[in-house]
Structure formats: structure tokens, C-alpha cells
Design a protein around this motif. Structure first.
Motif, PDB file in Angstrom:
ATOM      1  N   SER A 254       0.847  -1.196   0.000  1.00  0.00           N
ATOM      2  CA  SER A 254       0.000   0.000   0.000  1.00  0.00           C
ATOM      3  C   SER A 254       0.879   1.242   0.000  1.00  0.00           C
ATOM      4  N   ILE A 255       0.274   2.382  -0.408  1.00  0.00           N
ATOM      5  CA  ILE A 255       0.985   3.653  -0.394  1.00  0.00           C
ATOM      6  C   ILE A 255      -0.007   4.749  -0.027  1.00  0.00           C
ATOM      7  N   ASN A 256       0.422   5.658   0.840  1.00  0.00           N
ATOM      8  CA  ASN A 256      -0.439   6.747   1.319  1.00  0.00           C
ATOM      9  C   ASN A 256       0.395   8.020   1.342  1.00  0.00           C
ATOM     10  N   ILE A 257       0.030   9.012   0.490  1.00  0.00           N
ATOM     11  CA  ILE A 257       0.819  10.229   0.342  1.00  0.00           C
ATOM     12  C   ILE A 257      -0.053  11.437   0.692  1.00  0.00           C
ATOM     13  N   ASN A 258       0.484  12.354   1.507  1.00  0.00           N
ATOM     14  CA  ASN A 258      -0.165  13.628   1.819  1.00  0.00           C
ATOM     15  C   ASN A 258       0.822  14.746   1.508  1.00  0.00           C
ATOM     16  N   SER A 259       0.356  15.837   0.924  1.00  0.00           N
ATOM     17  CA  SER A 259       1.239  16.953   0.570  1.00  0.00           C
ATOM     18  C   SER A 259       0.718  18.247   1.175  1.00  0.00           C
ATOM     19  N   HIS A 260       1.672  19.163   1.461  1.00  0.00           N
ATOM     20  CA  HIS A 260       1.299  20.455   2.038  1.00  0.00           C
ATOM     21  C   HIS A 260       2.475  21.408   1.906  1.00  0.00           C
ATOM     22  N   ASP A 261       2.193  22.610   1.394  1.00  0.00           N
ATOM     23  CA  ASP A 261       3.212  23.658   1.279  1.00  0.00           C
ATOM     24  C   ASP A 261       4.453  23.176   0.536  1.00  0.00           C
ATOM     25  N   GLY A 262       4.268  22.409  -0.525  1.00  0.00           N
ATOM     26  CA  GLY A 262       5.398  22.004  -1.349  1.00  0.00           C
ATOM     27  C   GLY A 262       6.138  20.788  -0.854  1.00  0.00           C
ATOM     28  N   LEU A 263       5.730  20.216   0.244  1.00  0.00           N
ATOM     29  CA  LEU A 263       6.361  19.009   0.770  1.00  0.00           C
ATOM     30  C   LEU A 263       5.347  17.880   0.788  1.00  0.00           C
ATOM     31  N   PHE A 264       5.853  16.655   0.737  1.00  0.00           N
ATOM     32  CA  PHE A 264       4.948  15.524   0.894  1.00  0.00           C
ATOM     33  C   PHE A 264       5.493  14.598   1.990  1.00  0.00           C
ATOM     34  N   SER A 265       4.583  13.905   2.624  1.00  0.00           N
ATOM     35  CA  SER A 265       4.938  12.893   3.637  1.00  0.00           C
ATOM     36  C   SER A 265       4.093  11.670   3.341  1.00  0.00           C
ATOM     37  N   GLY A 266       4.739  10.536   3.183  1.00  0.00           N
ATOM     38  CA  GLY A 266       3.997   9.341   2.824  1.00  0.00           C
ATOM     39  C   GLY A 266       4.462   8.107   3.567  1.00  0.00           C
ATOM     40  N   GLN A 267       3.587   7.113   3.587  1.00  0.00           N
ATOM     41  CA  GLN A 267       3.908   5.820   4.188  1.00  0.00           C
ATOM     42  C   GLN A 267       3.676   4.741   3.141  1.00  0.00           C
ATOM     43  N   ILE A 268       4.709   3.917   2.926  1.00  0.00           N
ATOM     44  CA  ILE A 268       4.633   2.841   1.948  1.00  0.00           C
ATOM     45  C   ILE A 268       4.825   1.521   2.683  1.00  0.00           C
ATOM     46  N   THR A 269       3.899   0.600   2.545  1.00  0.00           N
ATOM     47  CA  THR A 269       4.008  -0.717   3.165  1.00  0.00           C
ATOM     48  C   THR A 269       4.442  -1.719   2.110  1.00  0.00           C
ATOM     49  N   ILE A 270       5.499  -2.433   2.403  1.00  0.00           N
ATOM     50  CA  ILE A 270       6.053  -3.409   1.462  1.00  0.00           C
ATOM     51  C   ILE A 270       6.198  -4.749   2.153  1.00  0.00           C
ATOM     52  N   SER A 271       6.396  -5.796   1.351  1.00  0.00           N
ATOM     53  CA  SER A 271       6.679  -7.133   1.875  1.00  0.00           C
ATOM     54  C   SER A 271       8.071  -7.504   1.429  1.00  0.00           C
ATOM     55  N   VAL A 272       8.950  -7.799   2.405  1.00  0.00           N
ATOM     56  CA  VAL A 272      10.360  -8.015   2.105  1.00  0.00           C
ATOM     57  C   VAL A 272      10.869  -9.230   2.879  1.00  0.00           C
ATOM     58  N   GLU A 273      11.936  -9.876   2.360  1.00  0.00           N
ATOM     59  CA  GLU A 273      12.436 -11.105   2.970  1.00  0.00           C
ATOM     60  C   GLU A 273      13.316 -10.849   4.190  1.00  0.00           C
ATOM     61  N   GLY A 274      14.028  -9.729   4.218  1.00  0.00           N
ATOM     62  CA  GLY A 274      14.932  -9.517   5.328  1.00  0.00           C
ATOM     63  C   GLY A 274      15.555  -8.145   5.316  1.00  0.00           C
ATOM     64  N   GLN A 275      16.415  -7.929   6.330  1.00  0.00           N
ATOM     65  CA  GLN A 275      17.006  -6.609   6.520  1.00  0.00           C
ATOM     66  C   GLN A 275      17.926  -6.227   5.379  1.00  0.00           C
ATOM     67  N   GLN A 276      18.655  -7.199   4.820  1.00  0.00           N
ATOM     68  CA  GLN A 276      19.624  -6.884   3.773  1.00  0.00           C
ATOM     69  C   GLN A 276      18.934  -6.299   2.545  1.00  0.00           C
ATOM     70  N   ARG A 277      17.854  -6.943   2.086  1.00  0.00           N
ATOM     71  CA  ARG A 277      17.128  -6.428   0.926  1.00  0.00           C
ATOM     72  C   ARG A 277      16.465  -5.092   1.258  1.00  0.00           C
ATOM     73  N   LEU A 278      15.996  -4.947   2.483  1.00  0.00           N
ATOM     74  CA  LEU A 278      15.356  -3.701   2.892  1.00  0.00           C
ATOM     75  C   LEU A 278      16.341  -2.543   2.856  1.00  0.00           C
ATOM     76  N   ASN A 279      17.556  -2.773   3.366  1.00  0.00           N
ATOM     77  CA  ASN A 279      18.565  -1.705   3.386  1.00  0.00           C
ATOM     78  C   ASN A 279      18.938  -1.261   1.971  1.00  0.00           C
ATOM     79  N   LEU A 280      19.042  -2.240   1.048  1.00  0.00           N
ATOM     80  CA  LEU A 280      19.369  -1.896  -0.341  1.00  0.00           C
ATOM     81  C   LEU A 280      18.262  -1.050  -0.965  1.00  0.00           C
ATOM     82  N   LEU A 281      17.001  -1.430  -0.664  1.00  0.00           N
ATOM     83  CA  LEU A 281      15.880  -0.673  -1.212  1.00  0.00           C
ATOM     84  C   LEU A 281      15.859   0.749  -0.658  1.00  0.00           C
TER      85      LEU A 281
END
Length: 738
Positions: A695-722
């Protein structure tokens, strides 16, 4: 050890032989000899700690029991068999019941029980120790046997190589007052005098020599004092008789110490008792008439007068005590009372020992008074069967490690005992050692137990403790501790909840909180806070549930505050998020390691929702009360609190396998609100192998955006690379993991 002659003839021909049918018969003699021979062959009969022959010691006790106490067959059998059994747990004891009957068996078991408590460190010079003796006795004859044993021991002290002063002192402190209570005045005086003889040799012989030197003169003086009184009372038409008694050596010594005077300064070495045979309605008149006649003849000392005739003592004692100056200017104590008053005094209702300063509790005084009366008014020894120590069936007496005695109600547990010492001891009690053996705090105490309380600083009172204790004190202390714990847990849980919500920029309102608590199935807020405080309720789940309820009330979706959006430009990630204290905790301990494996069986663990650990993260396990083990990241926001408050519930954990499982992770991304930036992020994630965007949820205000992206990953190593790839996207300010 000296040779022990245990033949039937020897037992039969002991100094107390020839009793007739009411004492030992031929079968008794034969059986006792068999028991003694069998015990000697088994090595059970040994010289006692003073080096005495136990069989010979028992014969001496029997002599006193028969001559001075009038005890019979049942008591004699119990005394003679006592050396054959080391304790009341001996398997051969049951045979005594079969061979001799119930009464000897019961007396013997109680006697062995009392003998056992002397092997323990103790403080016997108090009321509780006497009460302990009573509680251990199923038969009053056991107490009489112990008194006889004390007298026999004191008489035999000259035969010992070394005088056991501690044991002699115990005899004076405990058994002399007890003999007095039972009306055994002669034995009481003998115990006191012999104790004084061995403990203060010079004082004893000084007084004894003085008494011997003055006996003839004293007897002559008593006759000289009595003769004119006798004539005067006879001429007045009164019926009476006069008794004279000399104080015991011990009493004289106590008087000398109390008055700080020499022997010659004790003016009441003897007392005269005038006992009137008077009709009930003339008692007081005749007593005062006698008083007037004596004080007319001899000068009285008003300071020494005691009028218990006009106002009797609370225990019923009635008498006139006066001290007069007799011939040769010597002071003499005179007691004036009637036959009825004398009978009451002599049979225990007056309790003469009371006004000598020996105090006791009402229960034992009443009970011992009955025994005292039976001793003095009946020659039927079977009367002892009518008396038992039922007075103490509702109490137990136990020893502390230092030998102090504690009195508790029957049925009291180790936990009751702990609270009787101090509330802090009770609150931290985990169990006890009773007579050297570890027991739970539910263990029901027995009289004579030696109790050492075990405590832990991590222990806290539980609600079910109220079902374990029986004393009011313990129940009150537990309720108070539970209330204090409830207050502390409530404050801690509320503060933690407020802090976590504040970090999420969510306001805590009572309305939303109450709705959320009801949705979780709680009726009382205190129960909710308790489960939050002890981690049986996952705080992350609570936060999520609260936000859900709060959003429903506000009618909005996932709240993201304007302040948070505006501050994205200056947002700085704390690089010290990992809790160094947690690492040092594991480095210092040598505990077992929890291996986290998706195929692991037999261990109940789940991944904590507060920090969502994945394969490769530095993690630890936290043992919850109801949900098994929770796996947290070492940099979890709650790690520091768990380490500080519940360090003993933390276990080290490591990952196993190759990290093929999929873990849902939420990333928070802050950046410039440029056209196409969301598309760029989605493309990067979709190209990564073994990574799925949930899932992805993006909110923007005054030229900036803040979002939360939920992903499914196998482990910390792949997460760090992403995360590195996402941070390289133009306009991205920050990529952090929630």
C-alpha cells in the motif's frame, strides 16, 4: 557408653518397683525389656549430650513421676520407652499402640515431639515457648513428665563432669513457674533452689548456712510469737489453726537482691498464716476481729498492710496481710483468712503466682487451674484423661531462624508468617525453608516448625494471595499492596500511553479512551492499565486501536498533522536509536539464546507490532504473561523501558535459516512535492526482486509531501538496499523505517 542392664528383673526391681496391679505387670516388664534390647542392638540408644545413660535417667524420672506426681502405668511406660525412639517419625512407634494401648502411645509421641524442639536454636524464656509446649502435648501428663525430668536432671548435676549452665537457667525460667501454676509448690521450690545452687553457688550456700545456723532460734521464735496469739484468739472464742512456713532459699535471695540488703536485713524469713473456721456471714467480722487483736498486741507496719478482704483481687483472692513487730524487735508477716478463702487460694483460683509477678494469658491459666485442682483433690490418676491441650488446637507456634517464637492461628501458611514479620518481607516472599526443606508459601505451618522466609526483589503480591493467607493482618497488607501496585501500574501505563500517542501526534481524550477500553472487552480501566503495565496487552496494538477509535469519532482517516508536514524539511533521524544498554545487557549475561525459526515448534513467540522486526535485525525476546515471547528490535521505542523495568524477562534472540519468509514493513518517506515523484518511487520498488508493495499513502502540504509505503520483504539486507535506492531519488529528503 556404660553397660545398660535391660532385663525384666532389673526393670521390675528398680527403686519404684512394687506398685501393684495399677503399675507395671510382668507382661509390661517383658515387653519394655524387648523394646530396649532391640533399640540397643539397632544403635538407637546412645548416651545423651551430657554423657548420661538414658535408661538410668528415665528410671530417675519415673521415681519422681510416681512419688511426687502420682503418675501411673501409662506415663511410666512412655518414659521408659522414650530412649528407644530417636523421634516421632520412627516406624516402630505404631507397634507401641498395639502392645501397650492408646494412652501410652499418645503420651510417648507428645514426649518425643517436645524433646525434638530442644535440638533447635530457641529463646525459651517467654510466654510463647510455654504455649508451644502445650500445643505439642496431646496429654497433660507429658507436661508433668517434663517437670519430673527437669527435677531429675537438676538432682543429677553433681554427677556431671561439666555444669550445663544454659540448661539450668532454662529450667529456672520455664519449669519453675509452670510447676507453680500447677500447684506443685514443693517441686517448684526445689527447681528454683537447685538452679540457684548451680548458677550462684556462693549465694546459695551463704543463705543455706545462715538458715541452718538460725533454725533452732527461728523455731523457738515462732513458738514464742504464736503462743500469746493462740491464747488471745482462743479466749475470744474463735475457731482457728495456725501454720508457719519458712521462705525458700531462692525466695530469700530474690528478696535480698530486690531490697539490696544482707541476709539479716530480710525480716520476713517466715510467715504466719491464721486460718479461721468461720461461718460465711461472719467471715469478714472475724478476720477484722483477729486483725484488731494482733495489732493490739504487736505494733503493725501500715506500709506493709494489704487489704484483699474489703476488695478481693480480680482472680478471687481474699486475705488480710499485715506485718507486725514481734518479740526481739523482729518483723513478722501474718496472713489472716478463713477456711473458704484458704481453699480458694490453695486450689488455684487465687493464683498465688500472679502477685509474685508471673504473668500469663487467660486461656492457659484457666486450663492449668483445672489441672492444679485435680492434682490436689484426687488420687484417681485416670482424671488426667479428661484433660487435653484443646486450648491450643486453634494456635500454632513456630521458630524464626534466630529462635524467636511466633504465635499464629491454626491453618496459617508461610505467607502469613512472612507478613507477621514485616509487610516488606510478605510482599517479596517467594517461599520458605521449613526445618531445612524448601516449601512453597502455601505450606501450612505446624507447631515447632523452624521457618526461614525466602524473598525476591522481583516478587509482587498477587490477587490470589488473599486465598492463601488466613490472618487478618496478612489480608490487609496484601490488599494495601495490591492497591498501591494498581495505582503505580495505572500511572505508568497512562504515562506510557500518553507518550506514545504524543509521538504519533495524536491527542488522548477520555471519551475515545473509554470507547477503546470497552471495545477491548474491559469493564474497569484499572484492569486495562494493569495489563498494559505488565505487557500482557501489546501497547502497539492499543495505540493502533485507539487511533482507529479516535478517527471514527473525528470522521477522518489516518491522521497526519500539519506540524509534521511542515517540519519535514528540518527532520533529522536520531542515529543513536539503538539502545546501547540492551547490548550491554546481553553481553553481561550468559543466558540461553532463543533461535527464531519459522519452523520452530514448542516455543510460542510472535513478532512485536510496535517495531515490526524482520530477518537480520538485531532483536531480543520479551517474555509476556499471556502471549508467550514477543520478538522486538533492539532499537524498538519500548526497548529501554522493558530493559529497565523487566530486565529479568528479557532473553537474547538470533535469527536462523536464510530469511526466505516475507515480512510486512512500513517505510516513511519525506520529500519535495514534485510531479512524478510517486511514480518514480513505485517503479523502483516494483523492479526489486522478492519485494512487493502492499500500500501507499501520500499527503502533501506547502510544497512538501509525507507518505507511508508498506512493502513485503524477505529480510534486513534487501530492505537496506531498497532504502538506499529510494534515498537517491531526486527530491527525497528522508527514508525511515517505522
Amino acid at each position: 557408653m556404660s553397660t545398660i542392664n535391660t532385663s525384666p528383673e532389673t526393670i521390675k526391681n528398680t527403686p519404684f518397683g512394687g506398685w501393684g496391679s495399677c503399675y507395671l505387670n510382668e507382661d509390661d516388664n517383658r515387653l519394655i525389656s524387648q523394646y530396649i534390647n532391640h533399640a540397643e542392638e539397632a544403635g538407637k540408644i546412645q548416651s545423651d549430650w551430657l554423657g548420661r545413660n538414658p535408661i538410668e535417667s528415665c528410671r530417675r524420672v519415673c521415681q519422681i513421676a510416681v512419688d511426687d506426681l502420682g503418675l501411673g502405668r501409662n506415663s511410666i511406660i512412655a518414659i521408659l520407652l522414650s530412649p528407644c525412639f530417636p523421634d516421632e517419625q520412627d516406624e516402630d512407634l505404631e507397634k507401641v499402640r498395639k502392645d501397650f494401648g492408646e494412652a501410652p502411645y499418645r503420651i510417648l509421641v507428645s514426649y518425643l515431639r517436645i524433646r525434638a524442639i530442644y535440638t533447635k536454636k530457641r529463646v525459651i524464656g517467654n510466654e510463647n515457648f510455654r504455649n508451644l509446649l502445650m500445643s505439642l502435648c496431646e496429654d497433660i501428663r507429658v507436661i508433668l513428665i517434663v517437670i519430673a525430668e527437669t527435677v531429675a536432671f537438676l538432682r543429677g548435676v553433681p554427677e556431671l563432669k561439666e555444669v550445663p549452665t544454659d540448661t539450668i537457667q532454662d529450667s529456672a525460667l520455664l519449669y519453675a513457674p509452670l510447676a507453680h501454676k500447677l500447684g506443685l509448690y514443693q517441686l517448684k521450690s526445689e527447681i528454683e533452689d537447685l538452679s540457684l545452687k548451680y548458677l550462684e553457688h556462693d549465694a546459695y550456700y551463704h543463705i543455706k548456712d545462715k538458715l541452718n545456723a538460725t533454725k533452732t532460734a527461728r523455731d523457738k521464735y515462732i513458738r514464742e510469737f504464736i503462743e500469746p496469739i493462740d491464747k488471745m484468739l482462743t479466749d475470744a472464742g474463735l475457731k482457728f489453726h495456725i501454720k508457719g512456713r519458712t521462705k525458700s532459699i531462692h525466695s530469700i535471695w530474690q528478696k535480698m537482691k530486690k531490697q539490696n540488703c544482707p541476709f539479716e536485713g530480710v525480716y520476713d524469713l517466715f510467715a504466719i498464716r491464721i486460718i479461721l473456721d468461720s461461718p460465711l456471714d461472719q467471715e469478714k467480722v472475724q478476720c477484722w476481729q483477729t486483725f484488731a487483736l494482733i495489732t493490739n498486741m504487736y505494733q503493725s507496719n501500715p506500709k506493709r498492710m494489704r487489704d484483699w478482704l474489703s476488695v478481693p483481687k480480680s482472680n478471687g483472692y481474699e486475705c488480710l496481710h499485715i506485718t507486725v513487730l514481734g518479740p526481739q524487735q523482729k518483723w513478722v508477716e501474718v496472713q489472716i483468712r478463713t477456711e473458704r478463702m484458704d481453699e480458694i487460694a490453695e486450689k488455684g483460683l487465687a493464683a498465688h503466682w500472679r502477685y509474685k509477678g508471673i504473668k500469663g494469658d487467660g486461656g492457659i491459666d484457666s486450663w492449668l487451674g483445672q489441672i492444679r485442682q485435680a492434682l490436689e483433690t484426687s488420687d484417681n490418676i485416670d482424671l488426667y484423661d479428661n484433660f487435653s491441650t484443646g486450648t491450643y488446637e486453634k494456635e500454632v507456634f513456630v521458630f524464626t531462624p534466630k529462635g524467636e517464637l511466633k504465635k499464629l492461628p491454626k491453618g496459617a501458611t508461610v505467607l502469613d508468617f512472612a507478613y507477621s514479620i514485616h509487610s516488606k518481607v510478605g510482599n517479596s516472599c517467594t517461599g520458605a525453608k521449613v526445618n531445612g526443606k524448601a516449601v512453597a508459601f502455601k505450606y501450612e505451618l505446624q507447631s515447632g516448625d523452624n521457618v526461614e522466609i525466602l524473598t525476591s526483589s522481583q516478587q509482587k503480591p498477587k490477587q490470589d494471595w488473599l486465598n492463601i493467607v488466613v490472618t487478618g493482618r496478612a489480608k490487609n497488607k496484601i490488599r494495601l499492596a495490591l492497591k498501591e501496585t494498581q495505582i503505580k501500574d495505572g500511572l505508568y501505563a497512562k504515562e506510557m500511553l500518553e507518550r506514545r500517542l504524543k509521538n504519533r501526534k495524536v491527542e488522548l481524550t477520555e471519551t475515545a479512551l473509554n470507547h477503546m477500553i470497552k471495545k477491548l472487552g474491559y469493564k474497569e480501566m484499572a484492569d486495562f492499565y494493569r495489563d498494559v503495565a505488565n505487557a500482557s496487552l501489546d501497547i502497539s496494538m492499543v495505540i493502533d486501536k485507539y487511533i482507529e477509535v479516535k478517527n471514527q469519532e473525528d470522521g477522518i482517516g489516518q491522521p497526519v498533522s500539519n506540524d509534521e508536514q511542515r517540519s519535514a524539511e528540518n527532520f533529522v533521524l536520531d542515529s543513536n536509536a539503538v539502545n546501547s544498554a540492551m547490548k550491554s545487557h546481553f553481553a553481561a549475561q550468559g543466558e540461553d539464546v532463543l533461535v527464531i525459526d519459522q519452523n520452530l515448534k514448542g516455543v510460542d513467540y510472535t513478532l512485536a507490532r510496535c517495531c515490526n522486526p524482520i530477518y537480520g535485525d538485531d532483536v531480543f525476546g520479551f517474555i509476556t504473561i499471556n502471549d508467550g515471547i514477543k520478538i522486538h528490535r533492539c532499537d524498538c521505542p519500548n526497548a529501554k523501558d522493558m530493559h529497565t523495568r523487566y530486565g529479568y524477562r528479557i532473553v537474547k534472540a538470533v535469527w536462523s535459516g536464510k530469511g526466505t519468509a516475507q515480512y510486512d514493513i512500513t517505510l516513511r518517506i519525506i520529500g519535495n512535492d514534485d510531479i512524478g515523484i510517486v511514480s518514480n518511487l513505485s517503479n523502483i520498488i516494483s523492479k526489486e526482486e522478492h519485494i512487493l508493495m502492499r500500500s501507499i499513502n501520500i499527503n502533501s502540504h506547502d510544497g512538501l509531501f509525507s507518505g507511508q509505503i508498506t512493502i513485503s520483504v524477505e529480510g534486513q539486507q534487501r530492505l537496506n538496499l531498497l532504502m538506499k535506492k529510494l534515498q537517491q531519488v531526486k527530491g527525497i529528503k528522508q527514508v525511515t523505517r517505522l
